[in-house]
Scaffold this motif. Sequence first.
Motif, PDB file in Angstrom:
ATOM      1  N   SER A 102       0.635  -1.228  -0.490  1.00 37.60           N
ATOM      2  CA  SER A 102       0.035   0.119   0.182  1.00 37.60           C
ATOM      3  C   SER A 102       1.387   1.124   0.088  1.00 37.60           C
ATOM      4  CB  SER A 102      -1.108  -0.039   1.414  1.00 37.60           C
ATOM      5  OG  SER A 102      -1.521   0.668   1.564  1.00 37.60           O
ATOM      6  N   LEU A 103       1.901   1.569   0.886  1.00 32.40           N
ATOM      7  CA  LEU A 103       2.645   2.036   0.537  1.00 32.40           C
ATOM      8  C   LEU A 103       3.716   2.529  -0.548  1.00 32.40           C
ATOM      9  CD1 LEU A 103       3.882   3.636   3.071  1.00 32.40           C
ATOM     10  CD2 LEU A 103       6.028   2.845   3.110  1.00 32.40           C
ATOM     11  N   GLN A 104       3.916   1.227  -0.940  1.00 31.62           N
ATOM     12  CA  GLN A 104       4.933   1.412  -2.684  1.00 31.62           C
ATOM     13  C   GLN A 104       3.645   2.344  -3.449  1.00 31.62           C
ATOM     14  OE1 GLN A 104       5.708  -1.834  -3.602  1.00 31.62           O
ATOM     15  NE2 GLN A 104       7.675  -1.682  -2.338  1.00 31.62           N
ATOM     16  N   ILE A 105       2.611   1.834  -3.557  1.00 34.53           N
ATOM     17  CA  ILE A 105       1.251   2.204  -4.007  1.00 34.53           C
ATOM     18  C   ILE A 105       1.286   3.934  -4.130  1.00 34.53           C
ATOM     19  CG2 ILE A 105      -1.233   2.156  -5.758  1.00 34.53           C
ATOM     20  CD1 ILE A 105      -0.897  -0.765  -4.304  1.00 34.53           C
ATOM     21  N   LYS A 106       0.994   4.378  -2.921  1.00 37.84           N
ATOM     22  CA  LYS A 106       0.894   5.566  -2.441  1.00 37.84           C
ATOM     23  C   LYS A 106       1.826   6.832  -2.665  1.00 37.84           C
ATOM     24  CE  LYS A 106      -2.635   4.548   0.137  1.00 37.84           C
ATOM     25  NZ  LYS A 106      -4.289   4.947  -0.587  1.00 37.84           N
ATOM     26  N   GLU A 107       2.722   5.966  -2.760  1.00 36.29           N
ATOM     27  CA  GLU A 107       4.027   6.624  -3.277  1.00 36.29           C
ATOM     28  C   GLU A 107       3.955   6.734  -4.849  1.00 36.29           C
ATOM     29  OE1 GLU A 107       7.126   4.428  -1.177  1.00 36.29           O
ATOM     30  OE2 GLU A 107       7.362   6.190   0.555  1.00 36.29           O
ATOM     31  N   GLN A 108       3.578   6.391  -5.494  1.00 38.18           N
ATOM     32  CA  GLN A 108       3.988   6.131  -6.635  1.00 38.18           C
ATOM     33  C   GLN A 108       2.522   6.768  -7.682  1.00 38.18           C
ATOM     34  OE1 GLN A 108       3.084   1.528  -8.105  1.00 38.18           O
ATOM     35  NE2 GLN A 108       5.317   1.424  -8.260  1.00 38.18           N
ATOM     36  N   ILE A 109       1.539   6.907  -6.916  1.00 41.90           N
ATOM     37  CA  ILE A 109       0.613   7.419  -7.055  1.00 41.90           C
ATOM     38  C   ILE A 109       0.405   9.401  -6.722  1.00 41.90           C
ATOM     39  CG2 ILE A 109      -0.934   5.746  -8.323  1.00 41.90           C
ATOM     40  CD1 ILE A 109      -2.626   6.831  -5.677  1.00 41.90           C
ATOM     41  N   LYS A 110       1.661   9.304  -5.801  1.00 49.81           N
ATOM     42  CA  LYS A 110       2.050  10.590  -4.911  1.00 49.81           C
ATOM     43  C   LYS A 110       0.568  10.964  -4.260  1.00 49.81           C
ATOM     44  CE  LYS A 110       4.612  12.432  -8.876  1.00 49.81           C
ATOM     45  NZ  LYS A 110       5.789  11.605  -8.738  1.00 49.81           N
ATOM     46  N   ASP A 111       0.435  10.116  -3.674  1.00 52.31           N
ATOM     47  CA  ASP A 111      -1.006  10.296  -2.702  1.00 52.31           C
ATOM     48  C   ASP A 111      -0.934  10.032  -0.922  1.00 52.31           C
ATOM     49  OD1 ASP A 111      -3.357  10.155  -0.432  1.00 52.31           O
ATOM     50  OD2 ASP A 111      -3.985   8.401  -1.279  1.00 52.31           O
ATOM     51  N   VAL A 112      -0.387  11.886  -0.253  1.00 50.43           N
ATOM     52  CA  VAL A 112       0.686  12.268   0.275  1.00 50.43           C
ATOM     53  C   VAL A 112       0.059  11.967   1.850  1.00 50.43           C
ATOM     54  CG1 VAL A 112       1.924  13.909   1.998  1.00 50.43           C
ATOM     55  CG2 VAL A 112       2.316  14.172  -0.704  1.00 50.43           C
ATOM     56  N   GLN A 113      -1.377  11.679   1.384  1.00 50.94           N
ATOM     57  CA  GLN A 113      -2.163  12.042   2.365  1.00 50.94           C
ATOM     58  C   GLN A 113      -1.807  10.330   2.902  1.00 50.94           C
ATOM     59  OE1 GLN A 113      -6.127  13.875   2.605  1.00 50.94           O
ATOM     60  NE2 GLN A 113      -6.514  13.280   5.021  1.00 50.94           N
ATOM     61  N   GLY A 114      -2.824   9.309   2.207  1.00 54.55           N
ATOM     62  CA  GLY A 114      -2.584   8.144   2.011  1.00 54.55           C
ATOM     63  C   GLY A 114      -1.366   7.398   2.579  1.00 54.55           C
ATOM     64  N   LYS A 115      -0.575   7.861   1.468  1.00 47.47           N
ATOM     65  CA  LYS A 115       0.925   7.577   2.430  1.00 47.47           C
ATOM     66  C   LYS A 115       0.671   8.256   4.370  1.00 47.47           C
ATOM     67  CE  LYS A 115       5.639   8.015   1.736  1.00 47.47           C
ATOM     68  NZ  LYS A 115       7.120   8.791   1.345  1.00 47.47           N
ATOM     69  N   ALA A 116       0.680   8.765   4.501  1.00 48.26           N
ATOM     70  CA  ALA A 116       1.181   9.544   5.681  1.00 48.26           C
ATOM     71  C   ALA A 116       0.069   8.349   6.849  1.00 48.26           C
ATOM     72  CB  ALA A 116       0.341  10.564   5.910  1.00 48.26           C
ATOM     73  N   VAL A 117      -1.730   7.928   5.902  1.00 45.94           N
ATOM     74  CA  VAL A 117      -2.268   7.304   6.865  1.00 45.94           C
ATOM     75  C   VAL A 117      -1.506   5.463   7.519  1.00 45.94           C
ATOM     76  CG1 VAL A 117      -4.831   6.432   7.621  1.00 45.94           C
ATOM     77  CG2 VAL A 117      -4.079   8.415   6.736  1.00 45.94           C
ATOM     78  N   THR A 118      -1.159   5.601   6.338  1.00 39.08           N
ATOM     79  CA  THR A 118      -0.349   3.897   5.870  1.00 39.08           C
ATOM     80  C   THR A 118       0.746   4.081   6.945  1.00 39.08           C
ATOM     81  OG1 THR A 118      -1.672   3.684   3.939  1.00 39.08           O
ATOM     82  CG2 THR A 118       0.842   2.649   4.221  1.00 39.08           C
ATOM     83  N   LEU A 119       1.724   5.253   7.008  1.00 44.95           N
ATOM     84  CA  LEU A 119       3.056   4.960   7.918  1.00 44.95           C
ATOM     85  C   LEU A 119       2.271   4.787   9.059  1.00 44.95           C
ATOM     86  CD1 LEU A 119       4.471   7.783   6.029  1.00 44.95           C
ATOM     87  CD2 LEU A 119       5.758   5.234   6.326  1.00 44.95           C
ATOM     88  N   ALA A 120       1.246   5.579   9.587  1.00 48.17           N
ATOM     89  CA  ALA A 120       0.682   5.605  10.620  1.00 48.17           C
ATOM     90  C   ALA A 120       0.112   4.416  11.798  1.00 48.17           C
ATOM     91  CB  ALA A 120      -0.283   6.561  11.555  1.00 48.17           C
ATOM     92  N   ASN A 121      -1.279   3.698  10.959  1.00 51.49           N
ATOM     93  CA  ASN A 121      -0.932   2.601  10.542  1.00 51.49           C
ATOM     94  C   ASN A 121       0.005   1.246  10.958  1.00 51.49           C
ATOM     95  OD1 ASN A 121      -3.727   3.248  10.025  1.00 51.49           O
ATOM     96  ND2 ASN A 121      -3.865   2.288   8.331  1.00 51.49           N
ATOM     97  N   MET A 122       1.324   1.205   9.847  1.00 48.81           N
ATOM     98  CA  MET A 122       1.818   0.289  10.368  1.00 48.81           C
ATOM     99  C   MET A 122       3.012   0.479  11.630  1.00 48.81           C
ATOM    100  SD  MET A 122       4.274   0.452   5.979  1.00 48.81           S
ATOM    101  CE  MET A 122       5.178  -0.028   6.696  1.00 48.81           C
ATOM    102  N   ALA A 123       2.711   1.942  12.413  1.00 42.49           N
ATOM    103  CA  ALA A 123       3.169   2.453  13.419  1.00 42.49           C
ATOM    104  C   ALA A 123       2.862   1.787  13.981  1.00 42.49           C
ATOM    105  CB  ALA A 123       3.727   3.848  13.187  1.00 42.49           C
ATOM    106  N   TYR A 124       1.714   1.714  14.443  1.00 44.88           N
ATOM    107  CA  TYR A 124       0.589   0.975  15.477  1.00 44.88           C
ATOM    108  C   TYR A 124       1.035  -0.711  15.551  1.00 44.88           C
ATOM    109  CZ  TYR A 124      -3.600  -1.761  17.373  1.00 44.88           C
ATOM    110  OH  TYR A 124      -4.312  -2.313  18.159  1.00 44.88           O
TER     111      TYR A 124
END
Length: 138
Positions: A5-27
């Motif tokens: 998911s993080l790779q996809i968010k980075e590829q499509i330049k979805d910064v907010q989606g990337k951040a939410v994914t990072l927060a979920n990974m942090a959890y």
Amino acid sequence: MYRQSLQIKEQIKDVQGKAVTLANMAYWAGKTGNKAHQLELNLQAAQALGQVRAYGDLMTVLGNLGTTVETNSLAYLAQALWLCLRIQAPLTNAIVLIKTLYDQVPQGDDLEALLAAYALVLCARRGRGIPRSSNCKT
């Protein structure tokens, strides 16, 4: 799945989606006991959310940092509370943050009284139409 998911968010330049994914990974990093990785991921998420001005999500990540890190926890919680009040987040979010910060402040600290007073003022101003809890006394 999160890495994909993080790779996809980075590829499509979805910064907010990337951040939410990072927060979920942090959890999940925290759940597995990897506190250093949890901190790193939450900080990356906070930075990205700040860049795109996704303040509601940023408030959540700052609150998470305030409850999971040993150093600077009060600073993260204070930032989360300030942001919560600044963006007019729901009253329940503000009260939860006030309580969390209150619980973290050393007992007897002057900030305890200030936080309690502010919770009362906030409830009086914004609590109209919200049913009183059976635990509340008038």
